[in-house]
Design an enzyme around this catalytic site. Sequence first.
Site, PDB file in Angstrom:
ATOM      1  N   TYR A  94       0.750  -1.239  -0.156  1.00 26.82           N
ATOM      2  CA  TYR A  94       0.045   0.270   0.099  1.00 26.82           C
ATOM      3  C   TYR A  94       0.844   1.492   0.225  1.00 26.82           C
ATOM      4  CZ  TYR A  94      -3.588   3.629   1.457  1.00 26.82           C
ATOM      5  OH  TYR A  94      -3.867   4.479   1.583  1.00 26.82           O
ATOM      6  N   GLU A 126       4.787   1.255  14.638  1.00 26.73           N
ATOM      7  CA  GLU A 126       5.874   1.804  14.139  1.00 26.73           C
ATOM      8  C   GLU A 126       4.554   1.357  12.867  1.00 26.73           C
ATOM      9  OE1 GLU A 126       8.770   2.364  13.356  1.00 26.73           O
ATOM     10  OE2 GLU A 126       9.068   1.519  10.834  1.00 26.73           O
ATOM     11  N   ASN A 141      -1.461  10.165   2.783  1.00 24.91           N
ATOM     12  CA  ASN A 141      -2.047   9.559   3.085  1.00 24.91           C
ATOM     13  C   ASN A 141      -3.360  10.287   4.132  1.00 24.91           C
ATOM     14  OD1 ASN A 141      -3.706   6.975   4.185  1.00 24.91           O
ATOM     15  ND2 ASN A 141      -1.689   5.853   5.188  1.00 24.91           N
ATOM     16  N   TYR A 169      -6.271  10.514  12.164  1.00 25.10           N
ATOM     17  CA  TYR A 169      -5.415  11.005  14.071  1.00 25.10           C
ATOM     18  C   TYR A 169      -5.863  12.533  14.342  1.00 25.10           C
ATOM     19  CZ  TYR A 169      -2.547   7.241  11.833  1.00 25.10           C
ATOM     20  OH  TYR A 169      -2.078   5.697  10.998  1.00 25.10           O
TER      21      TYR A 169
END
Lengths: 163, 163
Positions: free
Chosen positions: B27, B85, B126, B133
């Site tokens: 992706y 991560e 993204n 977020y």
Amino acid sequence: MDAFSIREAVPGDEGAILGFIRELAEYEKLLDDVVATEADLNQALFEEGAVAYSLIAEVDGLPVAFALYFFNFSTFAGRKGIYLEDVYVKPEYRGKGIVSALLRKLAQIAVAEECARFEWSALDWNQPAIDVYTGIGAKPMDEWTVFRLDGEALRKFAEFGKS
Amino acid sequence: MDAFSIREAVPGDEGAILGFIRELAEYEKLLDDVVATEADLNQALFEEGAVAYSLIAEVDGLPVAFALYFFNFSTFAGRKGIYLEDVYVKPEYRGKGIVSALLRKLAQIAVAEECARFEWSALDWNQPAIDVYTGIGAKPMDEWTVFRLDGEALRKFAEFGKS
């Protein structure tokens, strides 16, 4: 001027390290954010289950610079890496190559420990530091942004699913 | 659609986790960078001296998403933090709130472990991820850039002091 030497931090260095952290925070205009204590550093660096490591540069037996790092992990490489959280040299000892020597020592530790990479962050306005970093071949990860959740926002999200 | 549950990863999950890592890399258009093996993940996650941790989301007993994290350290706070991560949900299980639930579980771990902060990175393009977020109250650390030294540049700098 005097030559310098680099060694691993040992118990008893936490006072010097906290002094460096506070001077660095002042340079970054973030001194109000420093709440760490010598006891915190002693626990993180020297006690069972240590999460961080530090190098000290000395001139005539006097600590004049430090680097503090921890191990991160690359899922793509499947191996750990070194992340340099802080590096700082007292102003009167700059221009002697101490930062470069600390970075090189960390690169050597990274190679010896079979790390996938060696990383750190710079403030975008800190051009003198950025010049050193690009000069040694480090790549700026320009396309990535770090997101941070802390303080009250972290507690609220943990408790209620939103901040 | 089916409900999901979240659990800690256990030995035997490394195959599913490597599959998620490869799908995520695809992706991010970075599949060629993935050299991790199941053995690497087993060592990093489950063996003595583990450096990373993982959560798995399941639907009907089948792993459909994961989050992999490690502990970093804030010198200013004098405490560790969580660094996420990777987080990835298989495409057919998106839109069910699995990413938010994984982030919330990590925020709860951060609070329980008295971490100073919970951090992760996003690729600047993204936008769907960035919207999630910022929606939960995370702050973009826009003024910082990560620098990376790896591969041949890392080895040369370690050996010769320059790359």
